[in-house]
Design a protein around this motif. Structure first.
Motif, PDB file in Angstrom:
ATOM      1  N   MET A 192      64.082 -91.084 -60.150  1.00  0.00           N
ATOM      2  CA  MET A 192      63.906 -91.863 -59.208  1.00  0.00           C
ATOM      3  C   MET A 192      63.199 -93.531 -59.304  1.00  0.00           C
ATOM      4  SD  MET A 192      64.134 -88.634 -56.553  1.00  0.00           S
ATOM      5  CE  MET A 192      62.819 -88.309 -56.865  1.00  0.00           C
TER       6      MET A 192
ATOM      7  N   ARG B 182      69.760 -82.159 -55.144  1.00  0.00           N
ATOM      8  CA  ARG B 182      69.631 -82.363 -53.902  1.00  0.00           C
ATOM      9  C   ARG B 182      68.635 -83.722 -53.764  1.00  0.00           C
ATOM     10  NH1 ARG B 182      69.589 -79.074 -47.803  1.00  0.00           N
ATOM     11  NH2 ARG B 182      69.401 -81.279 -47.151  1.00  0.00           N
ATOM     12  N   ALA B 183      67.661 -83.409 -54.567  1.00  0.00           N
ATOM     13  CA  ALA B 183      66.595 -84.166 -54.801  1.00  0.00           C
ATOM     14  C   ALA B 183      66.705 -85.603 -54.677  1.00  0.00           C
ATOM     15  CB  ALA B 183      65.607 -83.374 -56.099  1.00  0.00           C
TER      16      ALA B 183
ATOM     17  N   HIS C 270      73.467 -77.839 -62.718  1.00  0.00           N
ATOM     18  CA  HIS C 270      74.147 -77.103 -61.993  1.00  0.00           C
ATOM     19  C   HIS C 270      73.277 -76.514 -61.191  1.00  0.00           C
ATOM     20  CE1 HIS C 270      71.347 -75.917 -65.395  1.00  0.00           C
ATOM     21  NE2 HIS C 270      71.001 -74.401 -64.788  1.00  0.00           N
TER      22      HIS C 270
ATOM     23  N   VAL D  75      59.913 -75.892 -65.541  1.00  0.00           N
ATOM     24  CA  VAL D  75      60.135 -76.483 -64.001  1.00  0.00           C
ATOM     25  C   VAL D  75      58.928 -77.529 -63.769  1.00  0.00           C
ATOM     26  CG1 VAL D  75      59.529 -76.082 -61.516  1.00  0.00           C
ATOM     27  CG2 VAL D  75      60.292 -74.069 -63.161  1.00  0.00           C
TER      28      VAL D  75
ATOM     29  N   VAL E 260      72.516 -69.386 -54.618  1.00  0.00           N
ATOM     30  CA  VAL E 260      71.854 -69.673 -54.629  1.00  0.00           C
ATOM     31  C   VAL E 260      70.157 -69.378 -54.509  1.00  0.00           C
ATOM     32  CG1 VAL E 260      70.055 -71.843 -55.192  1.00  0.00           C
ATOM     33  CG2 VAL E 260      72.788 -72.342 -55.154  1.00  0.00           C
TER      34      VAL E 260
ATOM     35  N   GLN F  61      61.030 -80.209 -65.683  1.00  0.00           N
ATOM     36  CA  GLN F  61      61.729 -81.136 -64.499  1.00  0.00           C
ATOM     37  C   GLN F  61      60.865 -82.074 -63.264  1.00  0.00           C
ATOM     38  OE1 GLN F  61      64.177 -78.135 -63.819  1.00  0.00           O
ATOM     39  NE2 GLN F  61      63.155 -78.576 -61.869  1.00  0.00           N
ATOM     40  N   ALA F  62      60.674 -81.390 -62.571  1.00  0.00           N
ATOM     41  CA  ALA F  62      59.334 -82.544 -61.737  1.00  0.00           C
ATOM     42  C   ALA F  62      59.042 -83.944 -62.061  1.00  0.00           C
ATOM     43  CB  ALA F  62      58.085 -81.851 -60.522  1.00  0.00           C
TER      44      ALA F  62
ATOM     45  N   LEU G 162      71.249 -76.507 -57.886  1.00  0.00           N
ATOM     46  CA  LEU G 162      72.197 -77.896 -56.569  1.00  0.00           C
ATOM     47  C   LEU G 162      70.943 -78.213 -56.522  1.00  0.00           C
ATOM     48  CD1 LEU G 162      74.344 -74.832 -56.385  1.00  0.00           C
ATOM     49  CD2 LEU G 162      75.054 -77.486 -55.505  1.00  0.00           C
ATOM     50  N   ALA G 163      69.407 -77.421 -56.274  1.00  0.00           N
ATOM     51  CA  ALA G 163      68.324 -77.747 -55.747  1.00  0.00           C
ATOM     52  C   ALA G 163      67.678 -78.846 -56.553  1.00  0.00           C
ATOM     53  CB  ALA G 163      67.096 -76.450 -55.528  1.00  0.00           C
ATOM     54  N   VAL G 164      67.730 -79.196 -57.423  1.00  0.00           N
ATOM     55  CA  VAL G 164      67.359 -80.269 -58.570  1.00  0.00           C
ATOM     56  C   VAL G 164      68.634 -81.880 -57.582  1.00  0.00           C
ATOM     57  CG1 VAL G 164      68.078 -81.988 -60.303  1.00  0.00           C
ATOM     58  CG2 VAL G 164      66.517 -80.139 -59.945  1.00  0.00           C
TER      59      VAL G 164
ATOM     60  N   ASN H 116      61.404 -87.603 -61.003  1.00  0.00           N
ATOM     61  CA  ASN H 116      60.677 -88.610 -60.437  1.00  0.00           C
ATOM     62  C   ASN H 116      60.796 -89.503 -61.044  1.00  0.00           C
ATOM     63  OD1 ASN H 116      59.759 -87.100 -58.267  1.00  0.00           O
ATOM     64  ND2 ASN H 116      57.541 -86.573 -59.236  1.00  0.00           N
TER      65      ASN H 116
END
Ligand SMILES: Nc1ncnc2c1ncn2[C@@H]1O[C@H](COP(=O)(O)OP(=O)(O)OP(=O)(O)O)[C@@H](O)[C@H]1O
Ligand SMILES: Nc1ncnc2c1ncn2[C@@H]1O[C@H](COP(=O)(O)OP(=O)(O)OP(=O)(O)O)[C@@H](O)[C@H]1O
Ligand code: SF4
Ligand SMILES: [Mg+2]
Ligand SMILES: [Mg+2]
Lengths: 329, 351
Positions: free
Chosen positions: B199, B220-221, B214, B188, B259, B191-192, B216-218, B196
């Protein structure tokens, strides 16, 4: 060790032999699992979750691993020092384990029936015929449809989710008092993961057993555990009731971990990222092992390694600045 | 507007020849009539259960697999049909991919600088000096120390290795990158950092991504729009906020409900039963009907196709078809717990 504790782990310190000598994988791990409790253990890879779990049943290879300090007390004995014969009885019968990858723990050339019977015969001396009947009941219990047919199948014919159900059936065959599940849903799809977690919740209620669930996923932990232990670089850094941990975490690492998780509900722009990287288990770091990445680091953090300090009846934190003002002093 | 479509996929089919039950060859139909576009500077997310065909679709888009049906246009050129070879050669340098495992993706015996320069060396269009300058520039772009070029992959952590892989993907200044589970193997906290970075690079160079994941929160980000796959088909595709706040397809709803959230107080919705069907003997009609709580008789017979249902969304589900349903009622299908209500912002493409 309190009256209701089932298992009590004290100062558990485990080392492995590597080409650089003995390296410490986990250090000073202490916690109790109460009868019927539901403990979540969360941490990033290499933080020591599996080593902790495997040590509780002394499942590490001898010769390449050693318990430098500590004890694991169960039923009046120290499992780290009990004779191998005692451990063989306790494993599976009193304390059972489910792992991430069901395929590697199932024997590919034996039918489901054979594998469940093996456990039943070993611990309960049941006859083959009775074992088959019991195997079918267990498959029913873990909600495998068409159990009387499935019981004669081989593992490779089953999906990942079904295999994990079989693993759980084997684990609960002897009605253990503690089930340790090490990342039981990590290899599964989201909808199947939800099914398995629901099954574990139901079984815990039906059988009244304690469950220790290991996961790197804070979401899984939040939805499953009543109490959460957070590990970082081989140490427990925080231990709190689940609602407290998610509402008001006290350790800067726990805070950082929660902040860096993107939310399913969305949120604008860049994510918070904890700077730096996870240290190796035995990397020399002065004082707090989270210090080099911590947004709140002070000189005192580097001067001495922080202790895991109680800041309330059910909350422990390993952070010097965060624990010095609260509590007794 | 059409100039701004970098990727155009229509009715894409893919079948693999596999060994059937008694060893005779059988066709495994993995993708069924996939259609979607990806715009310049846009990220399309691709989600769905394991085996639903996400990686296969991604590999087709970078030319690694030739599809068995349908068409794919990249930068306006068809890479399906008779011009496939010529057109792939023409667009290759603008096309890159980043796969899941940063350990497997790097040659352990190659210095990091040489790994990063691999696409440049293959193209053979740069002088030694320019190449080395470019490597330094790329290292800086992905936030690695400049002296990393001389080191070997094993000296880096998983997150740093994924940065190296991304630097290599950027070497020839691509316009479109397929990212297949680029952060799934990372912790985690690592991953952030990578999300970043992806993006930031998009904002800087106007990159387009197909982002397969897989989590889903990632998704959406990092994405602007999301396509949900089930057993080889897209069942719903929409701007991300529309999709997450008001999922239409019963599978999308089940997926989002399942989720786990970092919120112990959440009231958990009903868990959907059943398993993903086999691709060898898929169920007739809608492939989701075996698990769908809203399945109707026609769902067992007719295959639903993707249709516009408003808000820039397309859904493949009989509930949202024809006059026999009142759309607003259908859109408010009974679903539990997380009652997100605010309308999505459809103007996300500029993100
Ligand atoms: N058999 C072994 N020999 C040597 N070192 C080991 C062994 N098993 C674990 N370790 C080390 O102990 C530390 C803790 O590992 P552990 O497997 O407990 O992590 P974990 O928290 O379970 O991580 P993951 O989420 O990746 O499963 C790591 O640094 C690991 O490299
Ligand atoms: N080269 C191949 N030959 C035969 N079958 C294949 C091949 N590649 C993929 N498949 C099959 O195609 C289906 C889709 O696979 P794919 O890898 O695209 O799924 P995915 O959605 O990426 O899954 P995951 O989430 O597990 O990565 C699977 O059933 C897979 O076994
Ligand atoms: S088409 Fe029918 S079965 Fe498929 S998702 Fe829609 S309602 Fe469910
Ligand atoms: Mg582990
Ligand atoms: Mg894949």
């Amino acid at each position: 060790m309190t009256a209701s504790s089932l298992v009590s782990i004290e100062d558990l310190t485990v080392q492995f032999r590597t080409d650089r000598g003995w390296t410490t994988a986990i250090e000073g791990v202490s916690f109790d699992v109460a009868e019927g409790d539901c403990v979540g253990v969360v941490g990033e890879s290499g933080s020591g979750k599996s080593v902790t779990a495997l040590s509780m049943l002394r499942l590490h290879a001898r010769g390449t691993s050693r318990f430098a300090r500590g004890s694991v007390r169960y039923g009046g004995q120290d499992l780290l020092r009990a004779p191998e014969r005692t451990l063989r009885q306790i494993r599976g019968r009193d304390i059972a384990m489910v792992f991430q990858d069901p395929m590697s723990s199932l024997n590919p050339v034996l039918t489901i029936c054979d594998q469940i019977s093996e456990t039943l015969c070993l611990h309960q001396g049941v006859s083959r015929a009775a074992a088959r009947q019991r195997a079918i009941e267990l498959l029913d219990l873990v909600r495998i449809p068409d159990a009387s047919r499935r019981v004669d199948e081989y593992p490779h014919r089953l999906s990942g989710g079904m295999r994990q159900r079989v693993m759980i059936a084997i684990a609960i065959a002897c009605r253990p008092r503690l089930l340790i599940a090490d990342e039981p849903t990590t290899a599964l799809d989201v909808t199947i993961q939800a099914q398995i977690l629901e099954l574990l919740r139901d079984l815990r209620a039906e059988l009244g057993m304690a469950v220790m669930l290991i996961s790197h996923d804070l979401g899984v932990i939040a939805e499953f555990a009543r109490r959460v232990i957070v590990m970082y670089a081989g140490r427990i850094v925080e231990d709190a009731p689940v609602d407290v941990l998610f509402r008001a975490p006290r350790h800067p690492y726990t805070e950082g971990l929660m902040a860096s998780m993107p939310a399913l509900e969305g949120g604008a722009g860049r994510l918070y990222a904890i700077p730096g990287r996870i240290p190796d288990a035995d990397e020399p770091i002065a004082g707090c092992r989270f210090g080099p990445r911590c947004a709140h680091v002070e000189a005192i953090c580097q001067a001495a390694a922080p202790e895991l300090v109680a800041i309330g009846a059910t909350h422990r934190v390993r952070c010097t600045p965060r624990t010095r003002t609260s509590g007794t002093s | 507007m059409a100039d701004d479509v970098l990727v155009e996929v229509r009715d894409l089919d893919m079948a693999f020849k596999i060994k059937g039950q008694r060893g005779q060859p059988t066709m495994l139909h993995v993708l069924h009539k996939l259609s979607f576009d990806i715009g310049r500077g846009e990220t399309l997310g691709l989600v769905g259960e394991s085996g639903s065909g996400k990686s296969t679709a991604g590999r087709i888009l970078v030319g690694l697999f030739e599809p068995t049906g349908g068409s794919v246009k990249l930068f306006g050129r068809p890479i399906t049909g008779p011009e496939r070879r010529a057109n792939l050669a023409a667009v290759r340098s603008r096309l890159q991919f980043v796969f899941q495992d940063p350990h497997a993706a790097l040659n352990p015996r190659l210095r990091v600088g040489d790994s990063i320069a691999e696409p440049i060396d293959i193209a053979g269009t740069m002088s030694r000096r320019d190449r080395n300058d470019r490597v330094k520039e790329l290292l800086e772009m992905v936030g690695l120390p400049r002296d990393s070029a001389e080191r070997f992959p094993h000296e880096f952590s998983g997150g740093q290795r994924q940065r190296i892989v991304i630097a290599r993907a950027l070497a020839l200044a691509p316009a479109f990158i397929v990212c297949d589970e680029p952060v799934s193997a990372l912790d985690v906290s690592m991953q952030a950092q990578i999300i970043n970075l992806l993006m930031d690079l998009q904002a800087r160079f106007g990159l387009s991504y197909l982002f397969i994941a897989h989590d889903l929160a990632v998704v959406r980000a990092v994405t602007h729009r999301v396509a949900v796959m089930y057993a080889g088909s897209i069942v719903e595709v929409a701007p991300k906020d529309v999709l997450y706040e008001k999922p239409q397809h019963p599978y999308t709803q089940a997926l989002l409900d399942a989720v786990p959230r970092p919120d112990p107080a959440r009231v958990r919705p009903q868990v959907i039963g059943g398993e993903v069907p086999s691709l060898l003997v898929p169920p007739p009609g809608c492939r989701f009907h075996t698990r769908c709580p809203h399945a109707m008789p026609r769902c067992r017979v007719d295959i639903p196709v993707l249709r516009e249902t408003g808000d820039g969304r397309q859904t493949a589900c009989h509930l949202y078809e024809g006059p026999s349903v009142i759309p607003s009622a259908a859109r408010d299908l009974p679903r539990s717990a997380h009652g997100a209500s605010s309308a999505g912002d459809p103007s996300l493409r500029s993100g």
